[in-house]
Design an enzyme around this catalytic site. Structure first.
Site, PDB file in Angstrom:
ATOM      1  CG  ASP A  94      26.077  28.224  69.704  1.00  0.00           C
ATOM      2  OD1 ASP A  94      26.514  27.336  68.947  1.00  0.00           O
ATOM      3  OD2 ASP A  94      26.501  29.399  69.708  1.00  0.00           O
ATOM      4  CG  ASP A 102      26.514  35.810  68.803  1.00  0.00           C
ATOM      5  OD1 ASP A 102      25.797  36.833  68.820  1.00  0.00           O
ATOM      6  OD2 ASP A 102      26.952  35.301  69.847  1.00  0.00           O
TER       7      ASP A 102
HETATM    8  P1  13P Z   1      30.453  34.447  64.845  1.00  0.00           P
HETATM    9  O1  13P Z   1      31.268  34.903  66.010  1.00  0.00           O
HETATM   10  O2  13P Z   1      31.258  34.449  63.585  1.00  0.00           O
HETATM   11  O3  13P Z   1      29.181  35.182  64.693  1.00  0.00           O
HETATM   12  O4  13P Z   1      30.073  32.892  65.107  1.00  0.00           O
HETATM   13  C1  13P Z   1      28.985  32.546  65.918  1.00  0.00           C
HETATM   14  C2  13P Z   1      28.950  31.093  66.245  1.00  0.00           C
HETATM   15  O5  13P Z   1      29.627  30.272  65.667  1.00  0.00           O
HETATM   16  C3  13P Z   1      28.034  30.676  67.303  1.00  0.00           C
HETATM   17  O6  13P Z   1      28.162  29.319  67.596  1.00  0.00           O
HETATM   18  O1  G3H Z   2      30.178  30.794  69.554  1.00  0.00           O
HETATM   19  C1  G3H Z   2      29.845  31.576  70.422  1.00  0.00           C
HETATM   20  C2  G3H Z   2      28.681  32.476  70.261  1.00  0.00           C
HETATM   21  O2  G3H Z   2      29.034  33.666  69.602  1.00  0.00           O
HETATM   22  C3  G3H Z   2      28.031  32.714  71.578  1.00  0.00           C
HETATM   23  O3  G3H Z   2      28.784  33.613  72.328  1.00  0.00           O
HETATM   24  O4  G3H Z   2      29.017  32.330  74.440  1.00  0.00           O
HETATM   25  O5  G3H Z   2      29.411  34.817  74.389  1.00  0.00           O
HETATM   26  O6  G3H Z   2      27.096  33.881  74.164  1.00  0.00           O
HETATM   27  P1  G3H Z   2      28.570  33.675  73.939  1.00  0.00           P
HETATM   28 ZN    ZN Z   3      30.145  28.539  67.391  1.00  0.00          ZN
END
Ligand code: 13P
Ligand code: G3H
Ligand code: ZN
Length: 311
Positions: free
Chosen positions: A82, A258
């Site tokens: 991600d 997330d």
């Molecule tokens: P949220 O913060 O809305 O859960 O989005 C998560 C996300 O886009 C991770 O890439």
């Molecule tokens: O888009 C971000 C996701 O919620 C991941 O969050 O980078 O804090 O793990 P993080």
């Molecule tokens: Zn994201």
């Protein structure tokens, strides 16, 4: 079954008018909660790892935990990076067994985003790995980087065809008004998404899978439980579930979640400690946290994404 890529999942999701849930994972309980839910609902899954998650839990631990989940469930699961921000990070995940990576060049100029994304696509495709690119910029918090509302920008539909053709990406994340984190809209503000942009993108890229980041609904029940049990969260507003369902019935094939997982976990732990202040065995408070993640994910799979019984 080994880890799968997102290719076949997206083809089926596009045709079937549903979306695959892409859930962020950071530890064993989160992976177990999500995959137990998916097994009961017979749903395909994308488990995604941010660079922060990789730093927190270690690449090898996360890969092995996801492999264990596949062995336990027999489900088609893709392991996805991600918000990869460099070629090196994407390469390291590709070399280390991920089946899908995101290269997020959305903060670069259009030309530099194309060049970086193309470089990742060439390496990924040579290794049988799918690539997600991003055009447009979401507001909110990503890996400790806070993108302010003024730096956020909607995707320009006039750019998507050129971007996809020149880079060769397999899916595209677009900005239509969602944002990262728990504070997506200001108190009193009516949540709105630019479905007109999504429609325009769909017209220019028929059959091509679109990705929606920042798609937590920030379920009020969890925020209330957190605050009723010693938390101090200000008013938090997310994306209404009916809007996500609508997006899933259109070209959106991957919906990233997330923040809702974080809230489900934290609500269960805070409630547990309020009820049992004498507890100190992590299994005592991580069991309800895992169970809460499971019930949240079941709800998302069935009522929001529509991908139950599609594994
Ligand atoms: P949220 O913060 O809305 O859960 O989005 C998560 C996300 O886009 C991770 O890439
Ligand atoms: O888009 C971000 C996701 O919620 C991941 O969050 O980078 O804090 O793990 P993080
Ligand atoms: Zn994201």
């Amino acid at each position: 079954m080994p880890l799968v890529t997102t290719k076949e999942m997206f083809e089926k999701a596009y045709k079937g008018g549903y979306a695959i849930g892409a859930f962020n994972v950071n530890n064993m309980e989160i992976i177990q909660g999500i995959t137990e839910a998916a097994k009961e609902e017979n749903a395909p899954l994308i488990l995604q790892v941010s660079s922060g998650a990789r730093k927190y839990a270690n690449h090898t631990y996360l890969v092995k935990l996801v492999e264990a989940a596949i062995e336990e469930t027999g489900l088609p699961i893709a392991l996805h990076l991600d918000h990869g921000d460099t070629f090196e990070l994407c390469k390291s995940c590709i070399d280390g067994g991920f089946t899908s990576v995101m290269i997020d060049g959305s903060h670069h100029s259009f030309e530099d985003n194309i060049a970086l994304t193309k470089q990742v696509v060439e390496y990924a495709h040579a290794h049988g790995v799918s690539v997600e690119g991003e055009l447009g910029r979401l507001a909110g918090i990503e890996d400790a980087v806070n993108v302010s509302d003024k730096d956020a920008s909607y995707t320009d539909p006039d750019q998507v065809q050129e971007f996809v053709e020149k880079t060769g990406v397999d899916s595209l994340a677009i900005a239509i008004g969602t944002s990262h984190g728990a504070y997506k809209f200001k108190p009193g503000q009516k949540p709105q998404l630019r479905f007109d942009i999504l429609e325009e993108v769909e017209k220019r890229l028929p059959g091509f899978p679109i990705v929606l980041h920042g798609a937590s609904s920030v379920i009020p029940e969890y925020v209330n439980i957190i605050n009723a049990n010693g938390g101090r969260m200000p008013d938090a507003i997310g994306i209404p579930e009916d809007m996500l369902r609508k997006a899933a019935s259109m070209a959106v094939c991957k919906i990233n979640i997330d923040s809702d997982l974080r809230l489900a976990m934290t609500a269960a732990i805070r409630e547990h400690f309020n009820q049992y202040p004498e507890h100190f065995d992590p299994r005592q408070y991580l069991s309800p946290a895992r169970a809460n993640i499971k019930s949240l994910v079941k709800h998302k799979l069935v009522n929001v994404l529509g991908c139950n019984n599609k594994a």
